[in-house]
Motif scaffolding. Structure first.
Motif, PDB file in Angstrom:
ATOM      1  N   GLN A  48       0.838  -1.192   0.000  1.00 16.22           N
ATOM      2  CA  GLN A  48       0.000   0.000   0.000  1.00 16.22           C
ATOM      3  C   GLN A  48       0.876   1.246   0.000  1.00 16.22           C
ATOM      4  OE1 GLN A  48      -2.004   1.461   3.701  1.00 16.22           O
ATOM      5  NE2 GLN A  48      -3.901   1.046   2.572  1.00 16.22           N
ATOM      6  N   GLN A  56       2.688  -0.247   3.963  1.00 14.97           N
ATOM      7  CA  GLN A  56       2.540  -1.602   4.461  1.00 14.97           C
ATOM      8  C   GLN A  56       2.821  -2.563   3.319  1.00 14.97           C
ATOM      9  OE1 GLN A  56      -0.678  -1.787   7.060  1.00 14.97           O
ATOM     10  NE2 GLN A  56      -0.393  -3.920   7.634  1.00 14.97           N
ATOM     11  N   TRP A  96      -6.991   8.167   3.059  1.00 12.28           N
ATOM     12  CA  TRP A  96      -6.283   8.035   4.330  1.00 12.28           C
ATOM     13  C   TRP A  96      -6.817   9.054   5.312  1.00 12.28           C
ATOM     14  CZ3 TRP A  96      -2.101   4.587   5.052  1.00 12.28           C
ATOM     15  CH2 TRP A  96      -1.490   4.673   6.313  1.00 12.28           C
ATOM     16  N   ARG A  99      -4.490   7.964  11.237  1.00 19.35           N
ATOM     17  CA  ARG A  99      -3.353   7.067  11.101  1.00 19.35           C
ATOM     18  C   ARG A  99      -3.593   5.930  10.121  1.00 19.35           C
ATOM     19  NH1 ARG A  99      -0.688   4.037  15.252  1.00 19.35           N
ATOM     20  NH2 ARG A  99      -2.739   3.277  15.842  1.00 19.35           N
ATOM     21  N   SER A 100      -4.766   5.873   9.575  1.00 21.84           N
ATOM     22  CA  SER A 100      -5.095   4.656   8.843  1.00 21.84           C
ATOM     23  C   SER A 100      -6.061   4.921   7.707  1.00 21.84           C
ATOM     24  CB  SER A 100      -5.712   3.661   9.839  1.00 21.84           C
ATOM     25  OG  SER A 100      -6.173   2.497   9.204  1.00 21.84           O
ATOM     26  N   SER A 101      -6.116   3.992   6.793  1.00 22.89           N
ATOM     27  CA  SER A 101      -7.140   4.075   5.741  1.00 22.89           C
ATOM     28  C   SER A 101      -8.160   2.961   5.926  1.00 22.89           C
ATOM     29  CB  SER A 101      -6.488   3.946   4.366  1.00 22.89           C
ATOM     30  OG  SER A 101      -5.923   2.653   4.218  1.00 22.89           O
ATOM     31  N   TYR A 102      -8.131   2.314   7.104  1.00 23.99           N
ATOM     32  CA  TYR A 102      -8.901   1.092   7.273  1.00 23.99           C
ATOM     33  C   TYR A 102     -10.411   1.331   7.177  1.00 23.99           C
ATOM     34  CZ  TYR A 102     -10.770   1.906  11.984  1.00 23.99           C
ATOM     35  OH  TYR A 102     -11.491   2.383  13.048  1.00 23.99           O
ATOM     36  N   ASN A 103     -10.872   2.537   7.514  1.00 21.35           N
ATOM     37  CA  ASN A 103     -12.305   2.796   7.517  1.00 21.35           C
ATOM     38  C   ASN A 103     -12.791   3.391   6.203  1.00 21.35           C
ATOM     39  OD1 ASN A 103     -10.982   5.173   7.830  1.00 21.35           O
ATOM     40  ND2 ASN A 103     -12.301   5.976   9.432  1.00 21.35           N
ATOM     41  N   PRO A 105     -13.598   2.404   2.459  1.00 25.75           N
ATOM     42  CA  PRO A 105     -13.733   1.213   1.606  1.00 25.75           C
ATOM     43  C   PRO A 105     -12.824   1.289   0.392  1.00 25.75           C
ATOM     44  CG  PRO A 105     -15.877   2.091   2.209  1.00 25.75           C
ATOM     45  CD  PRO A 105     -14.867   3.106   2.641  1.00 25.75           C
ATOM     46  N   LEU A 106     -12.309   0.163  -0.018  1.00 22.14           N
ATOM     47  CA  LEU A 106     -11.487   0.109  -1.209  1.00 22.14           C
ATOM     48  C   LEU A 106     -12.359   0.166  -2.460  1.00 22.14           C
ATOM     49  CD1 LEU A 106      -8.906  -2.689  -0.317  1.00 22.14           C
ATOM     50  CD2 LEU A 106      -8.621  -0.223  -0.146  1.00 22.14           C
TER      51      LEU A 106
ATOM     52  N   TYR B  33     -13.181  -3.440  10.444  1.00 26.70           N
ATOM     53  CA  TYR B  33     -14.328  -3.406   9.545  1.00 26.70           C
ATOM     54  C   TYR B  33     -14.411  -4.746   8.822  1.00 26.70           C
ATOM     55  CZ  TYR B  33     -15.503   1.596   9.704  1.00 26.70           C
ATOM     56  OH  TYR B  33     -15.927   2.847  10.085  1.00 26.70           O
ATOM     57  N   PHE B  35     -16.332  -6.575   5.319  1.00 25.14           N
ATOM     58  CA  PHE B  35     -16.897  -6.210   4.023  1.00 25.14           C
ATOM     59  C   PHE B  35     -17.344  -7.452   3.268  1.00 25.14           C
ATOM     60  CE2 PHE B  35     -15.150  -1.870   3.963  1.00 25.14           C
ATOM     61  CZ  PHE B  35     -14.094  -1.983   4.847  1.00 25.14           C
ATOM     62  N   TYR B  37     -17.602  -8.113  -0.852  1.00 23.60           N
ATOM     63  CA  TYR B  37     -17.383  -7.605  -2.196  1.00 23.60           C
ATOM     64  C   TYR B  37     -17.920  -8.625  -3.192  1.00 23.60           C
ATOM     65  CZ  TYR B  37     -14.305  -3.699  -0.970  1.00 23.60           C
ATOM     66  OH  TYR B  37     -13.793  -2.513  -0.484  1.00 23.60           O
ATOM     67  N   ARG B  50     -20.769  -3.103   4.163  1.00 20.98           N
ATOM     68  CA  ARG B  50     -19.708  -3.125   5.152  1.00 20.98           C
ATOM     69  C   ARG B  50     -20.293  -2.965   6.556  1.00 20.98           C
ATOM     70  NH1 ARG B  50     -16.219   2.427   5.714  1.00 20.98           N
ATOM     71  NH2 ARG B  50     -17.908   3.945   5.635  1.00 20.98           N
ATOM     72  N   VAL B  95     -10.534  -5.733   7.607  1.00 19.69           N
ATOM     73  CA  VAL B  95      -9.384  -4.841   7.741  1.00 19.69           C
ATOM     74  C   VAL B  95      -9.408  -4.261   9.142  1.00 19.69           C
ATOM     75  CG1 VAL B  95     -10.626  -2.842   6.811  1.00 19.69           C
ATOM     76  CG2 VAL B  95      -8.134  -2.898   6.701  1.00 19.69           C
ATOM     77  N   TYR B  97      -7.624  -1.613  12.251  1.00 11.88           N
ATOM     78  CA  TYR B  97      -7.043  -0.280  12.405  1.00 11.88           C
ATOM     79  C   TYR B  97      -5.520  -0.331  12.292  1.00 11.88           C
ATOM     80  CZ  TYR B  97      -5.837   4.216  14.493  1.00 11.88           C
ATOM     81  OH  TYR B  97      -5.326   5.464  14.723  1.00 11.88           O
ATOM     82  N   ASN B 100      -3.591  -2.068   7.644  1.00 13.91           N
ATOM     83  CA  ASN B 100      -4.416  -1.563   6.553  1.00 13.91           C
ATOM     84  C   ASN B 100      -4.597  -2.557   5.418  1.00 13.91           C
ATOM     85  OD1 ASN B 100      -4.926   0.937   7.685  1.00 13.91           O
ATOM     86  ND2 ASN B 100      -2.978   1.749   6.997  1.00 13.91           N
TER      87      ASN B 100
END
Lengths: 117, 114
Positions: A48, A56, A96, A99-103, A105-106, B33, B35, B37, B50, B95, B97, B100
């Motif tokens: 990423q 990461q 982002w 601290r994160s992009s986890y929340n 959605p991709l 989270y 999800f 897809y 999600r 995913v 926190y 990532n």
């Protein structure tokens, strides 16, 4: 609103060669993730990028490298291609926060189908 | 370790019927989270729904809903009034926190019969 775009759509390479795949993120997104999806399997995380740095990395050898440009677009490079590198390579973008992009959605592109012969 | 398991490689449903796809996950973190897809033959992964771990209420999106059982680490997807366009591979993913990298299950291929 342009989504995630990837190029090329398909690619055929010979074992030992090098390949570069490209990705432009969805408008408003600043984080790019790359995934490898072998036939019949779920996507596997490669790495990423955020702020032009690798944030990461998954369990992939150093033959896999990447880059992110100031406009947030990204490249995936694979050196010394092996037959086992044949797969669908998916690019996903997100946003982002803190601290994160986890929340976030991709959002995925349509992928690049790489065939190594 | 963060893992996602989908135990149903293939499922089929009659058009207009309801189908449930199963997923279990494992993580030591409390902030994450989940999800679902969808990946049709066009290859693009499309977000279906999600769920944030801290929310007890199950997420719903039109005909799609989840059954989130946090203690059992289970996250199933229910598709109501199935349509031909629902036919695709469905992937469960998580995913956290602190990591990532989104982890995906092996997928379930859903066939919708007319």
């Amino acid at each position: 609103d342009a989504g995630v775009t990837q190029s090329p759509t398909h690619l055929i390479k010979t074992r030992g060669q090098q390949v570069t795949l490209r990705c432009s993120p969805k408008s408003g997104h600043d984080t790019v993730s790359w995934y490898q999806q072998a036939l019949g399997q779920g996507p596997q995380f490669i790495f990423q990028y955020y702020e032009e740095e690798e944030r990461q990395r998954g369990n992939f050898p150093d033959r896999f490298s990447g880059h992110q440009f100031p406009n947030y677009s990204s490249e995936l490079n694979v050196n010394a291609l092996l037959l086992g590198d044949s797969a669908l390579y998916l690019c996903a973008s997100s946003h982002w926060t803190a601290r994160s992009s986890y929340n976030s959605p991709l959002h995925f592109g349509n992928g690049t189908r790489l065939t190594v012969t | 370790a963060q893992t996602v398991t989908q135990s149903q490689p293939e499922m089929s449903v009659q058009e207009a019927e309801t189908v449930t796809l199963s997923c279990t996950y494992d993580t030591s973190e409390s902030d994450y989270y989940l999800f679902w897809y969808k990946q049709p033959p066009s290859r693009q992964m499309i977000l279906v729904i999600r769920q944030e771990a801290y929310k007890q209420q199950n997420a719903t999106e039109n005909r799609f809903s989840v059954n989130f059982q946090k203690a059992a680490k289970s996250f199933s997807l229910k598709i109501s009034d199935s349509q031909l366009g629902d036919a695709a591979m469905y992937f469960c993913a998580s995913v956290t926190y602190n990591n990532n990298d989104m982890r995906f299950g092996a997928g379930t291929r859903l066939t919708v019969k007319p």
